[in-house]
Enzyme design. Structure first.
Site, mmCIF file in Angstrom:
data_model
loop_
_atom_site.group_PDB
_atom_site.id
_atom_site.type_symbol
_atom_site.label_atom_id
_atom_site.label_comp_id
_atom_site.label_asym_id
_atom_site.label_seq_id
_atom_site.Cartn_x
_atom_site.Cartn_y
_atom_site.Cartn_z
ATOM 1 N N GLU A 47 0.807 -1.233 0.000
ATOM 2 C CA GLU A 47 0.000 0.000 0.000
ATOM 3 C C GLU A 47 0.836 1.277 0.000
ATOM 4 O OE1 GLU A 47 -0.240 -2.445 2.266
ATOM 5 O OE2 GLU A 47 -0.404 -1.663 4.303
ATOM 6 N N ASN A 48 2.140 1.188 0.223
ATOM 7 C CA ASN A 48 2.958 2.392 0.081
ATOM 8 C C ASN A 48 3.128 2.792 -1.385
ATOM 9 O OD1 ASN A 48 4.457 -0.084 0.182
ATOM 10 N ND2 ASN A 48 6.349 1.084 0.161
#
Lengths: 209, 231
Positions: A47-48
């Site tokens: 998710e980064n």
């Protein structure tokens, strides 16, 4: 007998289907990547801001600009794509990620999940967990069935602050596999050497069937 | 108009004031504006509210501004890597507003896009939803989240041209573009400034319109969790 961490991860990997985009949480869910069935291609999302997470780097490949959501160094794959965090959560919130496999402190029979804070204890933050469980189509929890004190983590209602309401579809614990359904949980599968009676005894939630 | 400055100190001249709000890019220690953070520490600006996914570690990244007590409030999604943060928070010296990570990113993006708020399912039925407007769309409940507009954005990219067109590298992009866009003023630090015309216009991640000032410098790029496999 019951499943150990690796056996739980291997069982969770059986949920993966060819072509899926999947987000794996920290801990046992991360191990799921080691058991992806042969012939099944899945793309892991971090998710980064990355799709297509590769293995950990060799010492020579380490790159400070390439990490996963657990802040560990990783590598890229031929189909990897990078993007910013708002784009990353747009695809999560937008329902493009097919499956999230994550850990939990408590799950309730209605699919509620608590996995980010214990009141009175150090609160580190929810990170992307609330976005993931609210936005991803199929949420699967992998966790031990009971806590260190032997109390059930599979409850009629969560006691800890929620991460989301009614989102968990399936629980894979050290004792077996349970589905969230009408009126309560349904036992889908028992771990090796575990009986239904043992699952019922370790479960505070209502079990139907 | 000249955007390129000689140092982080020069690039921040006239932009800092006590009580200001700063949006910072980075995820963990990856892609953080380390030179600008150091310059803010040297400037001694106080009572800062910082919107940033994390708050560095004790001796690097935004953690250095905690040590000097320059931060009054953090808006973050995860702060688990920082012992000094926990000490200040538990003793009441530091305010903390937890935001789900995607909500924080979208609040920044929206702030830069002229959208004052948006509805999201994230956080419905949790403490995050308390006191926020709830609204139904198509039978599902959403909560209103408000945009973040910061007095200053501090961000880090890999390369930029002299007009501020910027390119990021791998996962170091993370919160940098949304943070850049939500700043009334954005200062960008890069590893290399190239002549205008040297970057492929199709490859620009952050167009120079979002970047007001620009510096080049050496970056430590510390790694938080060095995880390797055998060769």
């Amino acid at each position: 007998m019951a499943w150990d961490r690796n056996q739980m991860a291997a069982r969770a990997a059986q949920e993966l289907q060819d072509g899926m985009y999947v987000n794996l949480g920290i801990g046992i869910p991360t191990l799921v990547a080691n058991y992806i069935p042969e012939g099944v291609q899945v793309t892991l999302q971090s998710e980064n801001g990355m799709l297509g997470i590769g293995p950990f780097p060799t010492e020579n490949e380490v790159d400070a600009d390439l990490i996963n959501a657990g802040k560990q160094t990783v590598t890229a794959l031929p189909h990897t794509a990078y993007f910013d965090s708002s784009e990353s959560f747009a695809m999560i919130r937008g329902g493009k990620i097919n499956m999230a496999i994550l850990g939990a402190m408590e799950v309730a029979e209605n699919g509620d999940i608590a996995n980010w804070m214990i009141p009175g204890k150090l609160v580190k933050g929810m990170g992307g967990a609330m976005d993931l469980v609210a936005g991803v189509a199929r949420v699967i929890v992998v966790m031990d069935h009971t806590n260190k004190a032997g109390e059930s983590k599979v409850l009629k209602a969560c006691t800890l602050p929620l991460t989301a309401q009614g989102v968990v579809k399936r629980i894979i614990s050290n004792l077996g596999v349970l589905d969230v359904g009408e009126g309560g949980l349904k036992i889908v599968e028992c771990a090796d050497g575990v009986t239904e009676a043992e699952i019922r005894a370790a479960t505070e939630a209502t079990i139907v069937n | 108009m000249k955007k390129v400055y000689g140092s982080a100190h020069d690039a921040l001249d006239g932009l800092l004031f006590d009580g200001m709000t700063i949006a910072a890019g980075g995820f963990g220690l990856c892609g953080i504006p380390e030179l600008l953070i150091d310059a803010i520490r040297e400037a001694g600006t106080k009572d800062i509210t910082v919107a940033s996914n994390n708050c560095g570690v004790d001796d690097f990244g935004l953690g250095v501004l905690l040590k000097t007590r320059q931060i009054r409030k953090m808006m973050s999604s995860y702060v688990g890597e920082n012992a000094e943060f926990m000490r200040q928070y538990l003793s009441g010296e530091l305010e903390l507003e937890f935001n789900p990570q995607g909500t924080l990113a979208e609040r920044m993006r929206a702030g830069g896009a002229g959208i004052p708020g948006f509805y999201t399912k994230t956080g419905v039925g949790t403490v995050i939803a308390e006191g926020k407007e709830h609204k139904e769309f198509g039978g599902e409940t959403y909560i209103l989240e408000r945009a973040i507009v910061a007095d200053l954005a501090i961000v880090k990219a890999w390369k930029a041209d002299t007009t501020g067109n910027a390119i990021f590298r791998k996962t170091a992009r993370n919160f940098n573009p949304p943070a850049a866009k939500c700043g009334k003023i954005c200062v960008l630090e890069v590893e290399e400034i190239v002549e205008t015309g040297m970057l492929d216009p199709d490859a620009i991640h952050l167009p120079g319109i979002y970047v007001h000032r620009l510096i080049q410098g050496q970056h430590e790029k510390r790694i938080e969790q060095r995880t390797v496999r055998a060769a």
